[in-house]
Design a protein around this motif. Structure first.
Motif, PDB file in Angstrom:
ATOM      1  N   MET A   1      35.045  47.219  62.394  1.00 47.59           N
ATOM      2  CA  MET A   1      36.259  46.579  61.901  1.00 47.59           C
ATOM      3  C   MET A   1      35.909  45.499  60.869  1.00 47.59           C
ATOM      4  O   MET A   1      36.483  45.396  59.803  1.00 47.59           O
ATOM      5  N   THR A   2      34.883  44.666  61.213  1.00 47.37           N
ATOM      6  CA  THR A   2      34.458  43.605  60.308  1.00 47.37           C
ATOM      7  C   THR A   2      33.917  44.175  59.010  1.00 47.37           C
ATOM      8  O   THR A   2      34.191  43.665  57.925  1.00 47.37           O
ATOM      9  N   SER A   3      33.121  45.256  59.115  1.00 46.07           N
ATOM     10  CA  SER A   3      32.547  45.865  57.909  1.00 46.07           C
ATOM     11  C   SER A   3      33.637  46.420  57.003  1.00 46.07           C
ATOM     12  O   SER A   3      33.543  46.333  55.774  1.00 46.07           O
ATOM     13  N   LYS A   4      34.685  46.974  57.598  1.00 45.41           N
ATOM     14  CA  LYS A   4      35.797  47.486  56.793  1.00 45.41           C
ATOM     15  C   LYS A   4      36.519  46.348  56.083  1.00 45.41           C
ATOM     16  O   LYS A   4      36.933  46.479  54.931  1.00 45.41           O
ATOM     17  N   ARG A   5      36.665  45.227  56.794  1.00 41.28           N
ATOM     18  CA  ARG A   5      37.325  44.074  56.190  1.00 41.28           C
ATOM     19  C   ARG A   5      36.504  43.540  55.018  1.00 41.28           C
ATOM     20  O   ARG A   5      37.029  43.188  53.971  1.00 41.28           O
TER      21      ARG A   5
ATOM     22  N   LEU B   1      46.550  45.202  42.598  1.00 45.93           N
ATOM     23  CA  LEU B   1      45.959  44.059  41.918  1.00 45.93           C
ATOM     24  C   LEU B   1      46.683  42.770  42.276  1.00 45.93           C
ATOM     25  O   LEU B   1      46.059  41.753  42.604  1.00 45.93           O
ATOM     26  N   THR B   2      48.008  42.787  42.237  1.00 44.64           N
ATOM     27  CA  THR B   2      48.759  41.572  42.560  1.00 44.64           C
ATOM     28  C   THR B   2      48.604  41.200  44.038  1.00 44.64           C
ATOM     29  O   THR B   2      48.586  40.013  44.380  1.00 44.64           O
ATOM     30  N   SER B   3      48.459  42.198  44.889  1.00 45.70           N
ATOM     31  CA  SER B   3      48.215  41.907  46.314  1.00 45.70           C
ATOM     32  C   SER B   3      46.877  41.195  46.491  1.00 45.70           C
ATOM     33  O   SER B   3      46.757  40.270  47.308  1.00 45.70           O
TER      34      SER B   3
ATOM     35  N   ALA C   1      36.842  45.854  52.082  1.00 42.06           N
ATOM     36  CA  ALA C   1      38.127  45.650  51.415  1.00 42.06           C
ATOM     37  C   ALA C   1      38.106  44.375  50.571  1.00 42.06           C
ATOM     38  O   ALA C   1      38.661  44.325  49.470  1.00 42.06           O
ATOM     39  N   THR C   2      37.431  43.344  51.072  1.00 46.51           N
ATOM     40  CA  THR C   2      37.326  42.084  50.326  1.00 46.51           C
ATOM     41  C   THR C   2      36.578  42.290  49.016  1.00 46.51           C
ATOM     42  O   THR C   2      37.017  41.833  47.950  1.00 46.51           O
ATOM     43  N   TRP C   3      35.438  42.972  49.100  1.00 42.03           N
ATOM     44  CA  TRP C   3      34.647  43.206  47.893  1.00 42.03           C
ATOM     45  C   TRP C   3      35.382  44.110  46.914  1.00 42.03           C
ATOM     46  O   TRP C   3      35.256  43.944  45.685  1.00 42.03           O
ATOM     47  N   ARG C   4      36.146  45.044  47.431  1.00 37.49           N
ATOM     48  CA  ARG C   4      36.938  45.901  46.542  1.00 37.49           C
ATOM     49  C   ARG C   4      37.983  45.076  45.795  1.00 37.49           C
ATOM     50  O   ARG C   4      38.228  45.300  44.606  1.00 37.49           O
TER      51      ARG C   4
END
Length: 303
Positions: free
Chosen positions: A1-5, A85-87, A8-11
Protein backbone atom coordinates in the motif's frame (compact mmCIF):
# COMPACT_ATOMS: atom_id res chain seq x y z
CA UNK A 1 0.00 0.00 0.00
CA UNK A 2 2.83 2.39 0.97
CA UNK A 3 4.78 1.59 -2.21
CA UNK A 4 1.71 2.34 -4.32
CA UNK A 5 1.26 5.65 -2.54
CA UNK A 6 4.93 6.54 -3.13
CA UNK A 7 4.62 5.59 -6.79
CA UNK A 8 1.55 7.79 -7.15
CA UNK A 9 3.44 10.65 -5.48
CA UNK A 10 6.38 10.38 -7.86
CA UNK A 11 4.02 10.18 -10.81
CA UNK A 12 2.39 13.41 -9.71
CA UNK A 13 5.77 15.09 -9.25
CA UNK A 14 6.73 14.00 -12.77
CA UNK A 15 3.42 15.25 -14.15
CA UNK A 16 3.83 18.65 -12.48
CA UNK A 17 7.25 18.94 -14.15
CA UNK A 18 5.74 17.84 -17.51
CA UNK A 19 7.85 14.69 -17.64
CA UNK A 20 5.40 12.70 -19.73
CA UNK A 21 7.21 10.49 -22.23
CA UNK A 22 8.84 11.36 -24.62
CA UNK A 23 9.29 14.89 -23.24
CA UNK A 24 12.16 13.96 -20.82
CA UNK A 25 14.21 12.82 -23.82
CA UNK A 26 13.69 16.23 -25.40
CA UNK A 27 14.76 17.97 -22.19
CA UNK A 28 18.02 15.99 -22.03
CA UNK A 29 18.69 16.92 -25.65
CA UNK A 30 17.99 20.61 -25.00
CA UNK A 31 20.42 20.51 -22.06
CA UNK A 32 23.23 18.92 -24.07
CA UNK A 33 22.74 20.01 -27.71
CA UNK A 34 25.14 22.94 -27.46
CA UNK A 35 27.90 20.79 -25.99
CA UNK A 36 27.34 18.24 -28.75
CA UNK A 37 27.75 20.88 -31.46
CA UNK A 38 30.80 22.42 -29.78
CA UNK A 39 32.52 19.12 -29.08
CA UNK A 40 35.02 17.54 -31.40
CA UNK A 41 33.71 14.11 -30.43
CA UNK A 42 32.56 12.21 -27.37
CA UNK A 43 35.89 12.85 -25.66
CA UNK A 44 34.76 16.35 -24.68
CA UNK A 45 32.18 14.81 -22.35
CA UNK A 46 34.93 13.50 -20.10
CA UNK A 47 35.43 17.10 -19.00
CA UNK A 48 33.79 17.71 -15.62
CA UNK A 49 33.03 21.33 -16.53
CA UNK A 50 31.02 20.25 -19.57
CA UNK A 51 29.09 17.64 -17.62
CA UNK A 52 28.36 20.17 -14.87
CA UNK A 53 27.01 22.63 -17.45
CA UNK A 54 24.65 19.98 -18.79
CA UNK A 55 23.53 19.10 -15.25
CA UNK A 56 22.88 22.81 -14.59
CA UNK A 57 20.87 23.01 -17.79
CA UNK A 58 18.49 20.23 -16.81
CA UNK A 59 16.73 22.13 -13.99
CA UNK A 60 16.84 25.28 -16.12
CA UNK A 61 14.71 23.39 -18.63
CA UNK A 62 12.54 21.31 -16.27
CA UNK A 63 11.91 23.57 -13.24
CA UNK A 64 10.08 26.23 -15.30
CA UNK A 65 7.61 23.53 -16.33
CA UNK A 66 6.58 23.26 -12.68
CA UNK A 67 6.46 27.05 -12.44
CA UNK A 68 4.17 27.11 -15.47
CA UNK A 69 1.98 24.39 -13.95
CA UNK A 70 1.34 26.57 -10.92
CA UNK A 71 0.79 29.72 -12.97
CA UNK A 72 -1.68 27.94 -15.26
CA UNK A 73 -3.66 25.98 -12.68
CA UNK A 74 -6.80 28.13 -12.92
CA UNK A 75 -6.74 27.80 -16.68
CA UNK A 76 -6.06 24.06 -16.52
CA UNK A 77 -9.05 23.55 -14.20
CA UNK A 78 -11.21 24.43 -17.21
CA UNK A 79 -9.39 21.99 -19.50
CA UNK A 80 -10.92 18.51 -19.93
CA UNK A 81 -7.51 16.87 -20.52
CA UNK A 82 -5.80 18.42 -17.48
CA UNK A 83 -7.84 16.92 -14.64
CA UNK A 84 -5.02 14.74 -13.33
CA UNK A 85 -2.56 17.63 -13.50
CA UNK A 86 -4.77 20.00 -11.51
CA UNK A 87 -5.44 17.26 -8.96
CA UNK A 88 -1.69 16.86 -8.49
CA UNK A 89 -1.33 20.62 -7.93
CA UNK A 90 -4.11 20.59 -5.34
CA UNK A 91 -2.53 17.62 -3.60
CA UNK A 92 0.86 19.28 -3.12
CA UNK A 93 -0.28 22.91 -2.97
CA UNK A 94 0.87 25.80 -5.14
CA UNK A 95 3.26 27.22 -2.53
CA UNK A 96 5.07 23.92 -2.12
CA UNK A 97 5.51 23.50 -5.88
CA UNK A 98 6.80 27.06 -6.18
CA UNK A 99 9.38 26.27 -3.50
CA UNK A 100 10.46 23.21 -5.49
CA UNK A 101 10.86 25.25 -8.65
CA UNK A 102 12.75 28.00 -6.82
CA UNK A 103 15.12 25.49 -5.22
CA UNK A 104 15.74 23.76 -8.56
CA UNK A 105 16.46 27.06 -10.31
CA UNK A 106 18.71 28.21 -7.45
CA UNK A 107 20.71 24.98 -7.75
CA UNK A 108 21.01 25.51 -11.51
CA UNK A 109 22.16 29.11 -11.08
CA UNK A 110 24.72 28.14 -8.44
CA UNK A 111 26.14 25.31 -10.55
CA UNK A 112 26.23 27.45 -13.69
CA UNK A 113 28.00 30.15 -11.69
CA UNK A 114 30.63 27.65 -10.52
CA UNK A 115 31.12 26.43 -14.09
CA UNK A 116 31.44 30.03 -15.24
CA UNK A 117 34.11 30.82 -12.62
CA UNK A 118 35.98 27.56 -13.17
CA UNK A 119 36.10 28.01 -16.96
CA UNK A 120 36.60 31.77 -16.88
CA UNK A 121 33.58 32.30 -19.15
CA UNK A 122 31.06 34.73 -17.63
CA UNK A 123 28.59 34.19 -20.48
CA UNK A 124 27.72 30.80 -18.95
CA UNK A 125 26.39 32.43 -15.80
CA UNK A 126 24.74 35.16 -17.87
CA UNK A 127 22.88 32.54 -19.92
CA UNK A 128 21.57 30.88 -16.73
CA UNK A 129 20.42 34.20 -15.25
CA UNK A 130 18.75 35.22 -18.51
CA UNK A 131 16.97 31.87 -18.71
CA UNK A 132 15.56 32.23 -15.20
CA UNK A 133 14.56 35.85 -15.79
CA UNK A 134 12.67 35.04 -18.99
CA UNK A 135 10.87 32.10 -17.41
CA UNK A 136 9.78 34.24 -14.45
CA UNK A 137 8.52 36.95 -16.82
CA UNK A 138 6.70 34.29 -18.85
CA UNK A 139 4.81 33.01 -15.82
CA UNK A 140 4.49 35.91 -13.39
CA UNK A 141 2.24 38.95 -13.34
CA UNK A 142 2.21 41.75 -14.28
CA UNK A 143 4.31 40.93 -17.38
CA UNK A 144 3.02 37.35 -17.91
CA UNK A 145 4.54 36.86 -21.36
CA UNK A 146 2.25 33.91 -21.96
CA UNK A 147 -0.52 36.43 -22.65
CA UNK A 148 1.53 38.02 -25.46
CA UNK A 149 0.85 35.58 -28.28
CA UNK A 150 3.84 34.70 -30.45
CA UNK A 151 6.06 37.05 -28.43
CA UNK A 152 5.51 34.82 -25.42
CA UNK A 153 6.15 31.71 -27.52
CA UNK A 154 9.43 33.17 -28.80
CA UNK A 155 10.55 34.10 -25.27
CA UNK A 156 9.68 30.70 -23.80
CA UNK A 157 11.47 28.83 -26.60
CA UNK A 158 14.54 31.04 -26.24
CA UNK A 159 14.70 30.20 -22.54
CA UNK A 160 13.97 26.50 -23.04
CA UNK A 161 16.22 25.77 -25.99
CA UNK A 162 18.41 28.62 -27.27
CA UNK A 163 19.96 29.79 -23.99
CA UNK A 164 20.59 26.23 -22.68
CA UNK A 165 22.16 25.43 -26.07
CA UNK A 166 24.55 28.38 -25.70
CA UNK A 167 25.26 27.64 -22.04
CA UNK A 168 26.48 24.10 -22.72
CA UNK A 169 28.24 25.21 -25.93
CA UNK A 170 30.24 27.84 -24.03
CA UNK A 171 31.26 25.21 -21.49
CA UNK A 172 33.14 23.45 -24.30
CA UNK A 173 34.49 26.44 -26.22
CA UNK A 174 34.21 30.21 -25.79
CA UNK A 175 33.37 31.20 -29.37
CA UNK A 176 30.31 30.08 -31.34
CA UNK A 177 31.25 28.88 -34.81
CA UNK A 178 29.51 30.85 -37.56
CA UNK A 179 27.95 27.68 -38.99
CA UNK A 180 26.22 27.02 -35.67
CA UNK A 181 24.07 30.18 -35.70
CA UNK A 182 21.70 29.05 -38.50
CA UNK A 183 21.16 25.79 -36.61
CA UNK A 184 20.42 27.64 -33.36
CA UNK A 185 18.01 30.02 -35.12
CA UNK A 186 16.36 27.10 -36.89
CA UNK A 187 15.92 25.15 -33.67
CA UNK A 188 14.34 28.24 -32.09
CA UNK A 189 11.78 28.45 -34.90
CA UNK A 190 11.13 24.69 -34.79
CA UNK A 191 10.44 24.92 -31.06
CA UNK A 192 8.15 27.91 -31.60
CA UNK A 193 6.24 25.98 -34.24
CA UNK A 194 5.75 23.03 -31.91
CA UNK A 195 4.68 25.24 -29.01
CA UNK A 196 2.14 27.03 -31.19
CA UNK A 197 0.53 23.68 -32.01
CA UNK A 198 0.39 22.90 -28.28
CA UNK A 199 -1.65 26.06 -27.75
CA UNK A 200 -4.51 24.79 -29.93
CA UNK A 201 -6.04 22.22 -27.51
CA UNK A 202 -5.95 24.90 -24.80
CA UNK A 203 -7.93 27.46 -26.83
CA UNK A 204 -11.19 27.38 -24.87
CA UNK A 205 -9.57 27.32 -21.42
CA UNK A 206 -7.07 30.04 -22.33
CA UNK A 207 -9.77 32.26 -23.79
CA UNK A 208 -11.92 31.86 -20.67
CA UNK A 209 -9.06 33.03 -18.42
CA UNK A 210 -7.73 35.85 -20.60
CA UNK A 211 -4.66 34.08 -21.94
CA UNK A 212 -3.95 35.65 -25.34
CA UNK A 213 -2.03 32.67 -26.68
CA UNK A 214 -1.60 32.20 -30.45
CA UNK A 215 -4.70 30.01 -30.70
CA UNK A 216 -6.80 32.61 -28.85
CA UNK A 217 -5.45 35.49 -30.96
CA UNK A 218 -5.70 33.79 -34.35
CA UNK A 219 -8.10 30.89 -33.84
CA UNK A 220 -7.21 27.21 -34.13
CA UNK A 221 -6.72 27.28 -37.91
CA UNK A 222 -4.71 30.51 -37.77
CA UNK A 223 -2.44 29.14 -35.05
CA UNK A 224 -1.85 25.93 -37.00
CA UNK A 225 -1.06 27.91 -40.16
CA UNK A 226 1.46 30.05 -38.25
CA UNK A 227 2.91 26.94 -36.66
CA UNK A 228 3.45 25.43 -40.09
CA UNK A 229 5.10 28.64 -41.33
CA UNK A 230 7.41 28.81 -38.32
CA UNK A 231 8.29 25.16 -38.68
CA UNK A 232 8.98 25.47 -42.40
CA UNK A 233 11.29 28.45 -41.78
CA UNK A 234 12.99 26.50 -38.99
CA UNK A 235 13.58 23.54 -41.29
CA UNK A 236 15.17 25.79 -43.90
CA UNK A 237 17.53 27.42 -41.40
CA UNK A 238 18.41 24.19 -39.62
CA UNK A 239 18.93 22.36 -42.91
CA UNK A 240 21.12 25.18 -44.21
CA UNK A 241 23.28 25.18 -41.08
CA UNK A 242 23.65 21.39 -41.10
CA UNK A 243 24.50 21.39 -44.82
CA UNK A 244 27.11 24.08 -44.20
CA UNK A 245 28.66 22.11 -41.33
CA UNK A 246 28.35 18.50 -42.45
CA UNK A 247 27.21 18.41 -46.08
CA UNK A 248 24.00 17.13 -47.69
CA UNK A 249 24.53 13.52 -46.64
CA UNK A 250 23.85 14.48 -43.03
CA UNK A 251 21.64 17.52 -43.54
CA UNK A 252 18.94 15.96 -45.71
CA UNK A 253 17.98 12.96 -43.50
CA UNK A 254 18.13 15.09 -40.34
CA UNK A 255 15.87 17.72 -41.90
CA UNK A 256 13.51 15.02 -43.17
CA UNK A 257 13.25 13.55 -39.66
CA UNK A 258 12.19 16.93 -38.28
CA UNK A 259 9.78 17.52 -41.19
CA UNK A 260 7.37 14.83 -39.97
CA UNK A 261 6.02 17.31 -37.41
CA UNK A 262 5.34 19.83 -40.18
CA UNK A 263 3.38 17.24 -42.15
CA UNK A 264 1.28 16.44 -39.10
CA UNK A 265 0.65 20.13 -38.38
CA UNK A 266 -0.54 20.71 -41.95
CA UNK A 267 -2.82 17.67 -41.76
CA UNK A 268 -4.45 19.12 -38.63
CA UNK A 269 -5.64 22.12 -40.66
CA UNK A 270 -8.42 19.94 -42.08
CA UNK A 271 -10.05 19.63 -38.64
CA UNK A 272 -8.42 22.25 -36.37
CA UNK A 273 -11.18 22.08 -33.76
CA UNK A 274 -10.40 18.38 -33.14
CA UNK A 275 -6.78 18.84 -32.11
CA UNK A 276 -6.16 17.18 -28.76
CA UNK A 277 -3.20 17.19 -26.39
CA UNK A 278 -3.05 13.38 -26.39
CA UNK A 279 -2.65 13.30 -30.17
CA UNK A 280 0.19 15.83 -30.10
CA UNK A 281 1.97 13.96 -27.31
CA UNK A 282 1.54 10.43 -28.65
CA UNK A 283 1.58 10.85 -32.43
CA UNK A 284 3.37 14.08 -33.30
CA UNK A 285 6.00 14.39 -30.57
CA UNK A 286 7.79 10.99 -30.78
CA UNK A 287 9.02 11.44 -34.39
CA UNK A 288 10.17 14.97 -33.52
CA UNK A 289 11.98 13.58 -30.48
CA UNK A 290 13.76 10.99 -32.61
CA UNK A 291 14.83 13.80 -34.93
CA UNK A 292 16.15 15.82 -31.98
CA UNK A 293 18.13 12.85 -30.65
CA UNK A 294 19.62 12.32 -34.12
CA UNK A 295 20.49 16.01 -34.23
CA UNK A 296 22.36 15.71 -30.90
CA UNK A 297 24.26 12.58 -31.94
CA UNK A 298 25.28 13.77 -35.40
CA UNK A 299 27.97 16.30 -34.35
CA UNK A 300 29.61 13.61 -32.23
CA UNK A 301 29.89 11.09 -35.07
CA UNK A 302 30.22 13.38 -38.09
CA UNK A 303 33.13 15.46 -36.75
Amino acid sequence: MTSKRHLATWRDVALIHRLEFPLPVNYVCYASLGACFAAGGVGSFRNVTVLAAIVANLPLVVAPQALNTVADVRTDERHPERGRLTSAVRRFGRDRILRWAAAELAFAALLAGLVSVWSGRPLIAAAAVATIAIQVLYNAEPVRLKRRGLTGVAAFCAATLVLPFLLSYWAVRPDVDVTTWPVVAGLWLLAAGRMTVWSVPDLAADAATGMRTPSVRYGAAGALARSAALFAAGLVLTGWGLWWRYGPGWALPLTAAQATFLGNAVSLLRHPARVRKARILRRMTPPATIGTVALAVTPLVAS
